[in-house]
Each structure stands twice: as structure tokens, then as C-alpha cells.
Design an enzyme around this catalytic site. Structure first.
Site, PDB file in Angstrom:
ATOM      1  N   SER A  52       0.800  -1.230   0.000  1.00 47.19           N
ATOM      2  CA  SER A  52       0.000   0.000   0.000  1.00 47.19           C
ATOM      3  C   SER A  52       0.832   1.280   0.000  1.00 47.19           C
ATOM      4  O   SER A  52       0.329   2.338  -0.366  1.00 47.19           O
ATOM      5  CB  SER A  52      -0.931   0.019   1.219  1.00 47.19           C
ATOM      6  N   ASP A 333      -4.119   7.893   8.098  1.00 47.21           N
ATOM      7  CA  ASP A 333      -4.983   6.947   8.815  1.00 47.21           C
ATOM      8  C   ASP A 333      -4.124   6.141   9.780  1.00 47.21           C
ATOM      9  O   ASP A 333      -3.073   6.619  10.210  1.00 47.21           O
ATOM     10  CB  ASP A 333      -5.752   6.054   7.827  1.00 47.21           C
ATOM     11  N   HIS A 336      -0.823   4.926   7.280  1.00 50.44           N
ATOM     12  CA  HIS A 336      -0.250   5.554   6.095  1.00 50.44           C
ATOM     13  C   HIS A 336      -0.076   7.061   6.253  1.00 50.44           C
ATOM     14  O   HIS A 336      -0.931   7.718   6.853  1.00 50.44           O
ATOM     15  CB  HIS A 336      -1.148   5.279   4.880  1.00 50.44           C
TER      16      HIS A 336
END
Length: 360
Positions: A52, A333, A336
């Protein structure tokens, strides 16, 4: 206790390594365009494998919060699959190289013109091993995708030789290991297995023709909001970061071994650990333009247990709170960085990229 002592010993060794890496921050102050003129490196494409921290939209819309509001609110103005409010590592690296962000593998049917900048095979949540069963392509499968495109003549060995490759591995294997009941006492052994598999993957990418590969070190996982929430986002988890340092030590050793076998520095480490900790500790970017007063507190927080950024209840009501200005927050969040966070870190990474992303 013995396990922790080993980790503390490795932390000291790794910290020494990080200091060596960090010292280059002051020695190499070139802007990328200057280094490109000096070294003649004009990358044709960027190819990306990983998770991610590098995924710009591969993961399915039905599978991830990254396709839900408020993700993408800063860029491109709507959810687009990035695990942030905006641009991430891949975007900043592509811009640094003078390229557009490469198209994601999932969306490659947008047309051949989109393939000119390379391709992104990274999937949020993935690792070197299976992290969600067969639902996400692990790194080996991502390389399979790329090799098939080479066999189909979409890309050639020259494309890879004249391009840069980003490999992002930032901890999903360890999250899966612990979630599946893995014992902390066995973590050191599992870390070795992760590094061994990563080494296999790096060898394979190089065998396909890559001459410039950059692989991420683990960021300080103990400083992610999911770990600092118990301290009201004020303290990093030291035990987690010791384990991270052990991973990074083994990574350093593996990369050195791979480069020694070929006699050149094909593979280099992108020191996310140092860039994260530098920005978090200084509460600003290297230039002092971006400031983060509470760097461990994320912008987007779930309102209660079981709810995350982007979650809504049965009636569609938002089950998260959002900060007023993502540009003033380092984390987006629970795991990240914000676009501003990535931008701040990239100011610390630029000197390293100037040094390693050139042909010799």
C-alpha cells in the site's frame, strides 16, 4: 528476554548503519535535474512491486477503504485507490524521475499510451508471502504478471535495463503472522524467512534485466497510529521498532550480499526508517516548509473499535472523524502518511535518490 536482548543488540548495530546512511543527507545536496545532467541518467520508465505504500489503484474497489471517501480528497479530489488523502511514494518517485506515475496493472487496459511510463504491480495489503489467502497477489505473483508482459512483448529486457524499479515491503507479512497466532518468540525466525523470500524476489527482478532497483527498509512500525493510539498518539512502541531494526539489519546484509555477487550496486535501500523518524522527531520537513505539531496523531480516525477511516454505518453515516487540514498532519490513517507526510519524507530521501538512481 533473550529475544529482546538480541533485538536490542541489533538495534544498536542498525542504528549505526542508519547514522551512516543519514550522513549522506548533508553530503549530497544535488537537485535531481542537476544529477541527471552530471550522470546522464534519463530513466525511461518506473516499474513498481509491493504494497500500500506504493499502490496507486491496483487493489479492488470492493476490497479496500482506499476507494472510499475521504481517501483521495487532496489528490486527485476523489478516491482513486491510494492509501492516503493524495500522492504517495510512487508518485513522488515518478515525479523525481521526470515521469508520470506509471499506470496500475489492474487498469492497463486504458491503452498502450499509458504503458510508456512503466507499470505499477503493487497491491495494498500484500507481502512476500500470502497475507489474505489468495485474495491479494503476493510479490512473487506480481513479478509473474510482469514477466508475462515481457513474454508477450509488452515490455522488453531493454525497457527494464533502462528504467528504475521500486520494491516496497513495509510490514504486512508481520501483521499477518501475528494475526494468525504467531508467537513473538518466533518472530526473529520469521523475519529471516521474510528477508530470504525478498532476496529471492530481488534476484528474480535483476535476472529479468533490472539494473537499478530500490527497495524500502521497514518504517518504524511502532510509530504508526495503530501502535501509538494506546498512548494517545504520544509514544512510539519501542519493542515493535526493535523488531523493525532487526528486519532492516538483515535487509542491509542481504542487499550487500546480492551486490557483492555481481560486483556492482544494482540494488539500493530506500531508508524509510530514517525518513519517518527524522520528520516525526523534527515535526517538520527538511526545508521547514511543512510542520506537524502532533506527528503521531492521524488525520482520519475511526470513531470506535471496528471502524476505520472511510467506514460508514448501515445508514451511511460516517464512522470516522477527519482533521481540518491534512497538510498539517503527518499520518493520514492508522498506517499511512498523508500526501504532506510523503512530501516531507521525500525531502529527506532526495539526496539518496540522487546518489543511487544513476548509471555508472
Amino acid at each position: 528476554m533473550e529475544f529482546l536482548i538480541i533485538f536490542f543488540h541489533c538495534l544498536l548495530l542498525t542504528t549505526g548503519y542508519l547514522c551512516v546512511q543519514g550522513s549522506s543527507h548533508h553530503r549530497h545536496q544535488h537537485h535531481f535535474h542537476d544529477s541527471r545532467q552530471v550522470y546522464g541518467f534519463r530513466p525511461t520508465k518506473l516499474f513498481v512491486f509491493g504494497d500500500s505504500y506504493a499502490d496507486t489503484g491496483n487493489i479492488r474497489k470492493s476490497f479496500a477503504d482506499s476507494w472510499k471517501e475521504p481517501y483521495g480528497s487532496t489528490f486527485p479530489g476523489k478516491p482513486a485507490g491510494r492509501f492516503s488523502d493524495g500522492r504517495i511514494l510512487t508518485d513522488y518517485l515518478a515525479k523525481f524521475l521526470g515521469l508520470k506515475s506509471p499506470v496500475t496493472y489492474t487498469w492497463m487496459n486504458l491503452g498502450k499510451q499509458k504503458w510508456l511510463n512503466g507499470m505499477n504491480f503493487a497491491y495494498g495489503g500484500s507481502g512476500v508471502f500470502n497475507t489474505f489467502g489468495d485474495l491479494l497477489p503476493n510479490m512473487s505473483t506480481q513479478i509473474d504478471f510482469f514477466e508475462k508482459l515481457m513474454n508477450d512483448s509488452v515490455y522488453t529486457k531493454w525497457d527494464l535495463q533502462s528504467s528504475a524499479v521500486l520494491v516496497s515491503l513495509t510490514g504486512n507479512d508481520y501483521g499477518t503472522y501475528l494475526a494468525n497466532g504467531g508467537a513473538f518468540q518466533g518472530l526473529a525466525s520469521f523475519i529471516s524467512k521474510v528477508i530470504n523470500q525478498l532476496e529471492v524476489n530481488l534476484k528474480r527482478v535483476r535476472r529479468l534485466g533490472a539494473r537499478k532497483i530500490v527497495v524500502t527498509s521497514l518504517p518504524p512500525l511502532g510509530c504508526l497510529p495503530r501502535s501509538t493510539e494506546t498512548s494517545s498518539f504520544k509514544k512510539c512502541n519501542i519493542t515493535e521498532n526493535i523488531a523493525v531494526s532487526y528486519h532492516n539489519l538483515l535487509l542491509q546484509q542481504a542487499v550487500a550480499k546480492l551486490n557483492n555477487k555481481t560486483g556492482n550496486s544494482t540494488i539500493s535501500i530506500v531508508d524509510l526508517f530514517r525518513s519517518f523518524t527524522t520528520v516525526i522527531e523534527q515535526k517538520q520537513d527538511y526545508l521547514g516548509n511543512l510542520k506537524f505539531e502532533t506527528p503521531l496523531k492521524p488525520c482520519c480516525i475511526g470513531k470506535s473499535d471496528g471502524y476505520f477511516c472511510g467506514s460508514v454505518d448501515d445508514k451511511g453515516a460516517k464512522m470516522y472523524t477527519l482533521c481540518h487540514d491534512p497538510k498539517s498532519v503527518f499520518f493520514w490513517d492508522s498506517s499511512h502518511p498523508t500526501e504532506a507526510g510523503w512530501q516531507a519524507m521525500f525531502t529527506t530521501l532526495k539526496p539518496s535518490f540522487d546518489r543511487i538512481l544513476k548509471y555508472q
